[in-house]
Motif scaffolding. Structure first.
Motif, short mmCIF file in Angstrom:
data_model
loop_
_atom_site.label_atom_id
_atom_site.label_comp_id
_atom_site.label_asym_id
_atom_site.label_seq_id
_atom_site.Cartn_x
_atom_site.Cartn_y
_atom_site.Cartn_z
N PHE A 20 -2.93 -5.94 -3.54
CA PHE A 20 -2.50 -6.91 -2.55
C PHE A 20 -2.97 -8.30 -2.97
O PHE A 20 -4.08 -8.46 -3.45
CB PHE A 20 -3.07 -6.57 -1.18
N ILE A 64 -3.77 -12.06 -1.48
CA ILE A 64 -4.09 -12.69 -0.20
C ILE A 64 -4.54 -14.13 -0.47
O ILE A 64 -5.47 -14.31 -1.23
CB ILE A 64 -5.20 -11.92 0.51
N GLU A 94 -0.55 -14.36 0.51
CA GLU A 94 0.59 -13.99 -0.31
C GLU A 94 1.19 -15.20 -1.01
O GLU A 94 1.73 -15.10 -2.09
CB GLU A 94 1.64 -13.28 0.55
N PRO A 104 -4.70 0.50 4.19
CA PRO A 104 -4.86 -0.95 4.32
C PRO A 104 -3.78 -1.59 5.21
O PRO A 104 -2.63 -1.19 5.18
CB PRO A 104 -4.74 -1.45 2.88
N VAL A 159 -2.25 -5.33 5.87
CA VAL A 159 -2.21 -6.63 5.23
C VAL A 159 -1.45 -7.62 6.09
O VAL A 159 -0.40 -7.30 6.64
CB VAL A 159 -1.53 -6.51 3.84
N SER A 191 -5.15 -11.90 5.06
CA SER A 191 -6.26 -10.95 5.08
C SER A 191 -5.78 -9.51 4.90
O SER A 191 -4.60 -9.21 5.00
CB SER A 191 -7.03 -11.06 6.40
N ILE A 192 -6.76 -8.67 4.63
CA ILE A 192 -6.54 -7.23 4.57
C ILE A 192 -7.69 -6.60 5.35
O ILE A 192 -8.84 -7.04 5.25
CB ILE A 192 -6.48 -6.71 3.12
N THR A 218 -9.19 -2.61 6.57
CA THR A 218 -9.02 -1.20 6.26
C THR A 218 -10.26 -0.41 6.66
O THR A 218 -11.28 -0.98 7.02
CB THR A 218 -8.72 -1.03 4.74
N TRP A 234 -12.93 -6.04 6.20
CA TRP A 234 -11.82 -6.95 6.06
C TRP A 234 -12.17 -7.94 4.97
O TRP A 234 -13.34 -8.22 4.71
CB TRP A 234 -11.42 -7.65 7.36
N THR A 249 -10.64 -11.74 3.65
CA THR A 249 -9.71 -12.81 4.00
C THR A 249 -10.03 -14.06 3.22
O THR A 249 -11.12 -14.18 2.65
CB THR A 249 -9.75 -13.08 5.53
#
Length: 169
Positions: free
Chosen positions: A27, A29, A31, A47, A49, A53-54, A56, A66, A68
């Motif tokens: 991923f 971050i 994007e 996860p 997304v 941030s992500i 999980t 998390w 971010t």
């Protein structure tokens, strides 16, 4: 002969299918943006997304984290934002017993704070990390769970966090 060919075909299909399930997601971050981070999280960690941030949890839902990208004035502000979010989610954090250390994260110097906490009366460990990306942008990593769960998932967490890279820096 048909059975043999069917068995080979089925074996091939299952191999490809199971390999696909075992793959982790990479991923980026945020994007969009000049400087971002990438992280490789196994699908078994489910996860979630968003743009920046992500979050999980371990497969047994014992350890949460998390990651971010935050725009803040300094590392103290990054830590303060993480602490506010964690306490809003019900953690009671012992601010007096903090342990601070510095180390590299994503190949960049970072600061980590480790706290004792409770969640619904159960002991928890809280870890917050701030890593400067430049231009008042920081990687914020927050983790929490029972210390035994951190120990149990240490290898997976080490691998996940070793995969974090600054992209476009």
């Amino acid at each position: 002969m048909r059975r043999f060919l069917f068995a080979i075909g089925l074996t091939g299909f299952l191999t490809v299918f199971l390999a696909g399930l075992a793959q982790a997601g990479v991923f980026k971050i945020p994007e969009e943006g000049a400087t971002a981070i990438s992280i490789d999280v196994p699908d078994s960690w489910n996860p979630n997304v968003s743009d920046d941030s992500i979050d999980t949890a371990s497969p047994d839902r014992a350890v949460f984290f998390w990651l971010t990208v935050e725009k803040e004035a300094d590392v103290a502000a990054v830590k303060a934002e993480a602490l506010k979010a964690l306490t809003r989610n019900g953690l009671k954090i012992d601010l007096a017993g903090v342990k601070e250390s510095t180390s590299a994260f994503a190949g960049i110097d970072s600061t980590e704070w480790v706290y004792s906490a409770t969640d619904n009366g159960q002991p928890r460990t809280v870890k917050i990390r701030a890593t400067a990306l430049g231009n008042n942008r920081f990687i914020q990593l927050a983790q929490w769970g029972p210390q035994a769960a951190f120990d149990k998932h240490a290898a997976a967490l080490t691998k996940i966090f070793a995969s974090v890279k600054a992209v476009g820096k």
